[in-house]
Design a protein around this motif. Structure first.
Motif, PDB file in Angstrom:
ATOM      1  N   VAL A  75       0.885  -1.156   0.000  1.00  0.00           N
ATOM      2  CA  VAL A  75       0.000   0.000   0.000  1.00  0.00           C
ATOM      3  C   VAL A  75       0.928   1.213   0.000  1.00  0.00           C
ATOM      4  CG1 VAL A  75      -1.755   1.306   1.255  1.00  0.00           C
ATOM      5  CG2 VAL A  75      -1.846  -1.203   1.214  1.00  0.00           C
ATOM      6  N   ARG A  76       0.811   2.048  -1.017  1.00  0.00           N
ATOM      7  CA  ARG A  76       1.656   3.230  -1.166  1.00  0.00           C
ATOM      8  C   ARG A  76       1.070   4.347  -0.315  1.00  0.00           C
ATOM      9  NH1 ARG A  76       4.629   4.732  -5.871  1.00  0.00           N
ATOM     10  NH2 ARG A  76       5.313   2.579  -5.605  1.00  0.00           N
ATOM     11  N   LEU A  77       1.672   4.606   0.840  1.00  0.00           N
ATOM     12  CA  LEU A  77       1.164   5.633   1.749  1.00  0.00           C
ATOM     13  C   LEU A  77       1.566   7.029   1.310  1.00  0.00           C
ATOM     14  CD1 LEU A  77       1.679   3.879   5.196  1.00  0.00           C
ATOM     15  CD2 LEU A  77      -0.353   3.905   3.741  1.00  0.00           C
ATOM     16  N   THR A 100      -2.011  -0.307  -9.848  1.00  0.00           N
ATOM     17  CA  THR A 100      -0.780  -0.357  -9.068  1.00  0.00           C
ATOM     18  C   THR A 100      -0.152   1.023  -9.121  1.00  0.00           C
ATOM     19  OG1 THR A 100      -0.446  -2.659  -9.689  1.00  0.00           O
ATOM     20  CG2 THR A 100       1.452  -1.502  -8.849  1.00  0.00           C
ATOM     21  N   PRO A 101       0.249   1.583  -8.004  1.00  0.00           N
ATOM     22  CA  PRO A 101       0.181   1.008  -6.668  1.00  0.00           C
ATOM     23  C   PRO A 101      -1.199   1.185  -6.046  1.00  0.00           C
ATOM     24  CG  PRO A 101       1.223   3.157  -6.550  1.00  0.00           C
ATOM     25  CD  PRO A 101       0.943   2.895  -8.010  1.00  0.00           C
ATOM     26  N   THR A 102      -1.461   0.355  -5.033  1.00  0.00           N
ATOM     27  CA  THR A 102      -2.656   0.525  -4.209  1.00  0.00           C
ATOM     28  C   THR A 102      -2.403   1.721  -3.301  1.00  0.00           C
ATOM     29  OG1 THR A 102      -3.171  -1.815  -4.285  1.00  0.00           O
ATOM     30  CG2 THR A 102      -4.135  -0.549  -2.469  1.00  0.00           C
ATOM     31  N   ARG A 103      -3.339   2.634  -3.261  1.00  0.00           N
ATOM     32  CA  ARG A 103      -3.186   3.861  -2.463  1.00  0.00           C
ATOM     33  C   ARG A 103      -4.210   3.869  -1.323  1.00  0.00           C
ATOM     34  NH1 ARG A 103       0.559   7.171  -4.455  1.00  0.00           N
ATOM     35  NH2 ARG A 103       1.119   6.947  -6.638  1.00  0.00           N
ATOM     36  N   PRO A 104      -3.989   4.693  -0.301  1.00  0.00           N
ATOM     37  CA  PRO A 104      -4.902   4.732   0.849  1.00  0.00           C
ATOM     38  C   PRO A 104      -6.362   4.956   0.482  1.00  0.00           C
ATOM     39  CG  PRO A 104      -2.909   5.942   1.357  1.00  0.00           C
ATOM     40  CD  PRO A 104      -2.831   5.577  -0.107  1.00  0.00           C
ATOM     41  N   GLU A 105      -6.631   5.737  -0.542  1.00  0.00           N
ATOM     42  CA  GLU A 105      -8.023   5.985  -0.919  1.00  0.00           C
ATOM     43  C   GLU A 105      -8.699   4.746  -1.505  1.00  0.00           C
ATOM     44  OE1 GLU A 105      -5.434   7.921  -4.197  1.00  0.00           O
ATOM     45  OE2 GLU A 105      -5.391   7.778  -2.013  1.00  0.00           O
ATOM     46  N   ALA A 131      -3.288   6.001   9.889  1.00  0.00           N
ATOM     47  CA  ALA A 131      -4.254   7.045  10.244  1.00  0.00           C
ATOM     48  C   ALA A 131      -3.983   8.327   9.463  1.00  0.00           C
ATOM     49  CB  ALA A 131      -4.219   7.307  11.744  1.00  0.00           C
ATOM     50  N   ARG A 132      -2.731   8.758   9.415  1.00  0.00           N
ATOM     51  CA  ARG A 132      -2.389   9.974   8.660  1.00  0.00           C
ATOM     52  C   ARG A 132      -2.723   9.821   7.180  1.00  0.00           C
ATOM     53  NH1 ARG A 132       2.575   9.815  11.374  1.00  0.00           N
ATOM     54  NH2 ARG A 132       3.598   9.486   9.384  1.00  0.00           N
ATOM     55  N   ALA A 133      -2.633   8.585   6.671  1.00  0.00           N
ATOM     56  CA  ALA A 133      -2.960   8.334   5.265  1.00  0.00           C
ATOM     57  C   ALA A 133      -4.471   8.319   5.023  1.00  0.00           C
ATOM     58  CB  ALA A 133      -2.336   7.006   4.816  1.00  0.00           C
ATOM     59  N   GLY A 134      -5.271   8.250   6.096  1.00  0.00           N
ATOM     60  CA  GLY A 134      -6.725   8.301   5.961  1.00  0.00           C
ATOM     61  C   GLY A 134      -7.413   6.958   5.806  1.00  0.00           C
ATOM     62  N   ILE A 135      -6.761   5.858   6.176  1.00  0.00           N
ATOM     63  CA  ILE A 135      -7.385   4.534   6.090  1.00  0.00           C
ATOM     64  C   ILE A 135      -8.378   4.401   7.241  1.00  0.00           C
ATOM     65  CG2 ILE A 135      -6.964   2.048   6.181  1.00  0.00           C
ATOM     66  CD1 ILE A 135      -4.232   2.681   4.800  1.00  0.00           C
ATOM     67  N   ALA A 136      -9.625   4.105   6.920  1.00  0.00           N
ATOM     68  CA  ALA A 136     -10.729   4.202   7.879  1.00  0.00           C
ATOM     69  C   ALA A 136     -10.646   3.234   9.060  1.00  0.00           C
ATOM     70  CB  ALA A 136     -12.063   4.014   7.163  1.00  0.00           C
ATOM     71  N   PHE A 137     -10.136   2.023   8.848  1.00  0.00           N
ATOM     72  CA  PHE A 137     -10.131   1.014   9.915  1.00  0.00           C
ATOM     73  C   PHE A 137      -8.767   0.351  10.011  1.00  0.00           C
ATOM     74  CE2 PHE A 137     -14.478   1.378   8.454  1.00  0.00           C
ATOM     75  CZ  PHE A 137     -15.196   1.459   9.638  1.00  0.00           C
ATOM     76  N   TYR A 138      -8.341   0.109  11.255  1.00  0.00           N
ATOM     77  CA  TYR A 138      -7.086  -0.604  11.529  1.00  0.00           C
ATOM     78  C   TYR A 138      -7.373  -1.665  12.585  1.00  0.00           C
ATOM     79  CZ  TYR A 138      -2.340  -1.541  13.175  1.00  0.00           C
ATOM     80  OH  TYR A 138      -1.163  -2.153  13.523  1.00  0.00           O
TER      81      TYR A 138
END
Length: 188
Positions: A75-77, A100-105, A131-138
């Protein structure tokens, strides 16, 4: 100095996104890029890999047609300095399967299975980066001495770009977000 003791050239300078994108899949396996520097990931245990696979399979089945869940890809942050993470499980938009690449959005959920040697990275560093990249769930999976994993779930607060603690599960995950899913991890 013998050839065995000389570190490869790429370990001595920051890698750009263009350089990394030119590498083969084989060259990218088992590494992450953090602030442009290559970080070698230790080999995972069979238990770790089984947990990741069980999670990915269950999440994929529960996610519906709009989302896929999978393991072992970047995942390209961020592009500059390059930061690529390779979460243990990623739930991403199905329509982006060939991008490619997979991005946070493109990503809804990332899961890390904590192993010896990854404790601080999975509990502190990656949490902040995702979190800074904006991924909703961890979700963070802690392996315990008695073999029944603990699953800590976190939900992004978009205003602060940090995670709030959510549910904690022992053995069996019965989550309602990001979608309903039940996963028995006690049988690993």
């Amino acid at each position: 100095m013998t050839a065995e003791t000389v570190a490869p050239e790429w370990m001595h300078h920051q890698i750009t996104a263009d350089e990394y994108d030119s590498w083969s899949e084989e060259q990218c396996a088992g590494i992450e890029i953090v602030d442009g520097m290559v970080v070698v990931s230790p080999s995972a245990s069979k238990r770790h890999n089984r947990l990741a696979r069980l999670l990915a399979n269950a999440l994929d089945a529960a996610a519906g047609p709009e989302w896929n869940a999978d393991t072992d890809f970047d995942v390209r942050l961020q592009d500059v300095p390059l930061t690529n993470r390779r979460p243990d499980v990623v739930v991403y938009r199905a329509e982006t399967i060939d991008l490619t690449p997979t991005r946070p959005e493109h990503v809804l959920l990332v899961v890390e299975v904590v192993s010896p040697g990854s404790e601080t990275t999975d509990r502190v560093v990656k949490v902040n980066q995702y979190a800074r990249a904006g991924i909703a769930f961890y979700w963070r999976i802690e392996q315990t001495p008695h073999g029944v994993p603990l699953v800590y779930t976190h939900l992004l607060d978009p205003a602060t770009r940090s995670y709030r603690d959510a549910d904690v599960f022992t053995g069996t995950v019965r989550a309602t977000v990001p979608f309903p899913v039940e996963i028995d991890l006690g049988a690993v």
